[in-house]
Design an enzyme around this catalytic site. Structure first.
Site, PDB file in Angstrom:
ATOM      1  N   HIS A  49       0.890  -1.163   0.000  1.00  0.00           N
ATOM      2  CA  HIS A  49       0.000   0.000   0.000  1.00  0.00           C
ATOM      3  C   HIS A  49       0.924   1.208   0.000  1.00  0.00           C
ATOM      4  O   HIS A  49       2.052   1.141   0.518  1.00  0.00           O
ATOM      5  CB  HIS A  49      -0.897   0.010   1.241  1.00  0.00           C
ATOM      6  CG  HIS A  49      -1.930  -1.067   1.197  1.00  0.00           C
ATOM      7  ND1 HIS A  49      -2.051  -2.022   2.173  1.00  0.00           N
ATOM      8  CD2 HIS A  49      -2.873  -1.348   0.267  1.00  0.00           C
ATOM      9  CE1 HIS A  49      -3.028  -2.853   1.844  1.00  0.00           C
ATOM     10  NE2 HIS A  49      -3.538  -2.462   0.699  1.00  0.00           N
ATOM     11  N   ASP A  52       2.282   1.786   3.314  1.00  0.00           N
ATOM     12  CA  ASP A  52       3.236   0.777   3.821  1.00  0.00           C
ATOM     13  C   ASP A  52       4.635   1.238   3.434  1.00  0.00           C
ATOM     14  O   ASP A  52       5.598   1.035   4.173  1.00  0.00           O
ATOM     15  CB  ASP A  52       3.030  -0.594   3.148  1.00  0.00           C
ATOM     16  CG  ASP A  52       1.707  -1.258   3.499  1.00  0.00           C
ATOM     17  OD1 ASP A  52       1.280  -1.147   4.658  1.00  0.00           O
ATOM     18  OD2 ASP A  52       1.107  -1.890   2.596  1.00  0.00           O
ATOM     19  N   GLU A 210      -8.689 -11.596  -6.880  1.00  0.00           N
ATOM     20  CA  GLU A 210      -8.531 -12.241  -5.573  1.00  0.00           C
ATOM     21  C   GLU A 210      -9.543 -13.377  -5.474  1.00  0.00           C
ATOM     22  O   GLU A 210     -10.752 -13.166  -5.606  1.00  0.00           O
ATOM     23  CB  GLU A 210      -8.731 -11.228  -4.437  1.00  0.00           C
ATOM     24  CG  GLU A 210      -8.625 -11.927  -3.085  1.00  0.00           C
ATOM     25  CD  GLU A 210      -8.280 -11.018  -1.926  1.00  0.00           C
ATOM     26  OE1 GLU A 210      -7.523 -10.043  -2.120  1.00  0.00           O
ATOM     27  OE2 GLU A 210      -8.767 -11.305  -0.823  1.00  0.00           O
TER      28      GLU A 210
HETATM   29  C1  XLS Z   1      -9.043  -6.272   0.616  1.00  0.00           C
HETATM   30  C2  XLS Z   1      -8.083  -6.322  -0.473  1.00  0.00           C
HETATM   31  C3  XLS Z   1      -6.787  -5.556  -0.219  1.00  0.00           C
HETATM   32  C4  XLS Z   1      -6.103  -5.325  -1.515  1.00  0.00           C
HETATM   33  C5  XLS Z   1      -4.969  -4.380  -1.509  1.00  0.00           C
HETATM   34  O1  XLS Z   1     -10.028  -6.968   0.675  1.00  0.00           O
HETATM   35  O2  XLS Z   1      -7.827  -7.647  -0.809  1.00  0.00           O
HETATM   36  O3  XLS Z   1      -5.978  -6.263   0.663  1.00  0.00           O
HETATM   37  O4  XLS Z   1      -5.634  -6.528  -2.034  1.00  0.00           O
HETATM   38  O5  XLS Z   1      -5.380  -3.083  -1.331  1.00  0.00           O
HETATM   39 MG    MG Z   2      -6.476  -8.458  -2.182  1.00  0.00          MG
END
Ligand code: XLS
Ligand code: MG
Length: 344
Positions: A49, A52, A210
């Protein structure tokens, strides 16, 4: 295990274990200590991020931001690590309570775009051209509070500003259907790819899939990956697992549904994911119950499970699979896959 795949995770994946109902349960590990763990765990990419990389960046001018980011780059070099991407964190600031780019407040939208441009500057200092956009609060708690058509225009405007800020930057939109908002504007890969086509340079707008987010949308992550691969839009992935429709669990890859994980590995490997330098990114959380000294096992285990599934994928008898497909004997194919997963 030797492999051509390169793996990445983010410093937030090593954490203190707090949840909405309870405080931290593990001591904080310093950022420098976290960095030392990447290589031994089998990872070479670091996901960031923006804050980070440069904590307190809202209080710093661009010179100071650049200086800190350059120092971090030297630290990464020292550990033999590379930055995979930078993601603007737009969901913690007071100004983004009701969304960033789609906030009803013009000053909040301006803040969000300016913050995203700073994230791009940080990415440049860290020598990565990839920006991940998790559109955390771009959505609603109640339907009537925003206009879903106008929201798309606002998202396009924000992405166009980022594309114009740096002609080389590439943006990977990470869809998620809900949490923290009730309904997100960009819930699936189809939405993300369509949004990219509205932008000024669609070739530079892709996606980050994801696994858990696809599952929360009621979709199969490997099919989402196939859709993105067909569009040449799979810029990166966040592999993990999810046990049904509940809060975003970010569980160890493959630990809930091994076959679903196997199919993700299979589609990625079959279509040459990684050959252009894409990372196998993980976005996983340790269980709150882990003690500090074993609180990175989720990272080691996810990588181990990915590589073990890769072995299974590559040792399948593809001719036999073809015969069964031609014969339309999917019961037998089912058994063949389950046997392979059971090591029989
Ligand atoms: C949250 C997201 C976050 C992103 C990065 O649910 O997965 O972690 O991957 O900002
Ligand atoms: Mg994520």
């Amino acid at each position: 295990m030797k492999t051509d795949y390169r793996f990445s995770f983010g410093p937030w994946n090593i954490h203190e274990g707090q949840d909405p109902f309870g405080p931290p349960v593990r001591e904080t590990m310093t950022f420098a200590d976290k960095l030392k763990l990447f290589k031994p765990l089998g990872y070479e990419g670091v996901q960031f991020h923006d804050d980070d990389a440069v904590p307190e960046m809202n209080d710093l001018d661009s010179g100071a931001i650049n200086k800190q980011a350059s120092e971090l780059k030297a630290q990464l070099d020292g550990e033999g690590l590379v930055a995979e991407f930078v993601a603007p964190r737009l969901w913690e600031d007071d100004r983004t309570i009701d969304g960033g780019y789609t906030s009803n407040n013009a000053a909040s939208r301006t803040y969000s775009i300016e913050r995203s441009l700073k994230a791009i500057d940080i990415a440049n200092a860290l020598d990565t051209k990839l920006i991940v956009l998790w559109l955390a609060r771009e959505g609603t708690y109640i339907r009537e509070s925003k206009d879903s058509c106008q929201a798309v225009d606002q998202l396009v405007e924000a992405i166009n500003r980022m594309l114009a800020h740096d002609p080389e930057i590439r943006i990977a939109i990470e869809p998620k259907p809900n949490e923290p908002v009730d309904q997100a504007y960009i819930p699936t890969i189809g939405h993300a790819i369509a949004l990219g086509h509205l932008c000024s340079d669609p070739s530079r707008v892709g996606v980050n899939i994801e696994s858990a987010h696809a599952i929360l949308a009621g979709l199969d992550p490997s099919d989402e990956m196939g859709f993105a691969l067909a569009h040449k839009k799979l810029f990166t992935v966040h592999l993990n697992d999810q046990n049904g429709l509940k809060f975003d669990e970010d569980r160890t890859f493959g630990c809930i549904n091994l076959r679903r994980a196997f199919n993700q590995v299979r589609i990625l490997d079959k279509h040459g994911y990684g050959k252009k330098g894409e990372f196998i990114g993980l976005d996983i959380k340790a269980m709150r119950t882990q003690k500090l000294d074993v609180s990175t096992k989720h990272l080691a285990n996810s990588r181990t499970i990915f590589l073990a599934l890769l072995d299974v994928v590559r040792s399948l008898d593809e001719n036999r699979i073809n015969e069964l497909v031609v014969a339309r004997d999917y019961e037998e194919l089912d058994l063949l896959i389950v046997n392979a997963l059971m090591g029989r």
